[in-house]
Design a protein around this motif. Structure first.
Motif, PDB file in Angstrom:
ATOM      1  N   ASN A  27       0.823  -1.214   0.000  1.00  0.00           N
ATOM      2  CA  ASN A  27       0.000   0.000   0.000  1.00  0.00           C
ATOM      3  C   ASN A  27       0.855   1.262   0.000  1.00  0.00           C
ATOM      4  N   TYR A  30       2.371   1.744  -3.472  1.00  0.00           N
ATOM      5  CA  TYR A  30       1.337   2.206  -4.391  1.00  0.00           C
ATOM      6  C   TYR A  30       1.052   3.693  -4.168  1.00  0.00           C
ATOM      7  N   ARG A  89      -0.521   5.910 -17.577  1.00  0.00           N
ATOM      8  CA  ARG A  89      -1.290   4.670 -17.804  1.00  0.00           C
ATOM      9  C   ARG A  89      -0.379   3.455 -17.683  1.00  0.00           C
ATOM     10  N   PHE A  92       0.674   3.022 -13.971  1.00  0.00           N
ATOM     11  CA  PHE A  92      -0.406   2.473 -13.158  1.00  0.00           C
ATOM     12  C   PHE A  92      -0.648   1.007 -13.497  1.00  0.00           C
ATOM     13  N   SER A  93      -0.495   0.654 -14.762  1.00  0.00           N
ATOM     14  CA  SER A  93      -0.653  -0.744 -15.158  1.00  0.00           C
ATOM     15  C   SER A  93       0.428  -1.603 -14.496  1.00  0.00           C
ATOM     16  N   HIS A  96      -0.266  -1.813 -10.798  1.00  0.00           N
ATOM     17  CA  HIS A  96      -1.349  -2.752 -10.536  1.00  0.00           C
ATOM     18  C   HIS A  96      -0.815  -4.183 -10.568  1.00  0.00           C
ATOM     19  N   CYS A  99       1.138  -4.820  -7.369  1.00  0.00           N
ATOM     20  CA  CYS A  99       0.250  -5.023  -6.222  1.00  0.00           C
ATOM     21  C   CYS A  99      -0.461  -6.367  -6.309  1.00  0.00           C
ATOM     22  N   THR A 100      -0.841  -6.775  -7.510  1.00  0.00           N
ATOM     23  CA  THR A 100      -1.495  -8.068  -7.687  1.00  0.00           C
ATOM     24  C   THR A 100      -0.526  -9.190  -7.353  1.00  0.00           C
ATOM     25  N   GLY A 113      -3.505  -4.124  -0.925  1.00  0.00           N
ATOM     26  CA  GLY A 113      -3.179  -3.333  -2.106  1.00  0.00           C
ATOM     27  C   GLY A 113      -4.381  -2.570  -2.577  1.00  0.00           C
ATOM     28  N   HIS A 114      -4.208  -1.858  -3.672  1.00  0.00           N
ATOM     29  CA  HIS A 114      -5.268  -1.013  -4.209  1.00  0.00           C
ATOM     30  C   HIS A 114      -5.734  -1.532  -5.543  1.00  0.00           C
ATOM     31  N   ARG A 115      -6.899  -1.090  -5.926  1.00  0.00           N
ATOM     32  CA  ARG A 115      -7.414  -1.367  -7.262  1.00  0.00           C
ATOM     33  C   ARG A 115      -7.558  -0.040  -7.977  1.00  0.00           C
ATOM     34  N   ARG A 116      -7.354  -0.050  -9.293  1.00  0.00           N
ATOM     35  CA  ARG A 116      -7.523   1.170 -10.069  1.00  0.00           C
ATOM     36  C   ARG A 116      -8.971   1.429 -10.295  1.00  0.00           C
TER      37      ARG A 116
END
Length: 116
Positions: A27, A30, A89, A92-93, A96, A99-100, A113-116
């Protein structure tokens, strides 16, 4: 926050302090990267606004070179914003994906973690 605050987010796993700390790390990474992206975008948008204001002021100027210079500066600022948006973009990809992957490494904790 305590681990108890996450009750109901985890299924089939015993939540450990290590898992919780890994989620905190993901987190914080991110949040750090996302805030840098947003700060940079704000800077670029300010530069574009300034370049647009200069172009608007010079639009009816008699000096052709000043008009040309101001429109080129505005176009350069627009291009910088477009490039930043493309890079953001991509970043962030990638973020993501990080984080995944981090969540999977933490035994698939839902909510880490976070989701976009």
């Amino acid at each position: 926050m305590s681990i108890e605050d996450f009750r109901g987010l985890f299924s089939g796993e015993t939540v450990t302090k290590g898992m919780f700390e890994e989620c905190q790390l993901i987190n914080s990474i991110y949040a750090d990267v996302a805030s840098r992206i947003v700060e940079r975008e704000e800077e670029i948008k300010l530069q574009l606004a300034n370049a647009q204001a200069l172009w608007d002021a010079m639009r009816k100027c008699e000096d052709k070179e000043q008009r040309r210079s101001s429109v080129l500066a505005r176009n350069k600022a627009q291009s910088a914003l477009w490039e930043h948006e493309q890079d953001a973009r991509d970043q962030f990809s990638s973020l993501h994906l990080l984080c995944t992957t981090g969540r999977r490494a933490s035994r698939r904790i839902a909510g880490c973690g976070h989701r976009r």
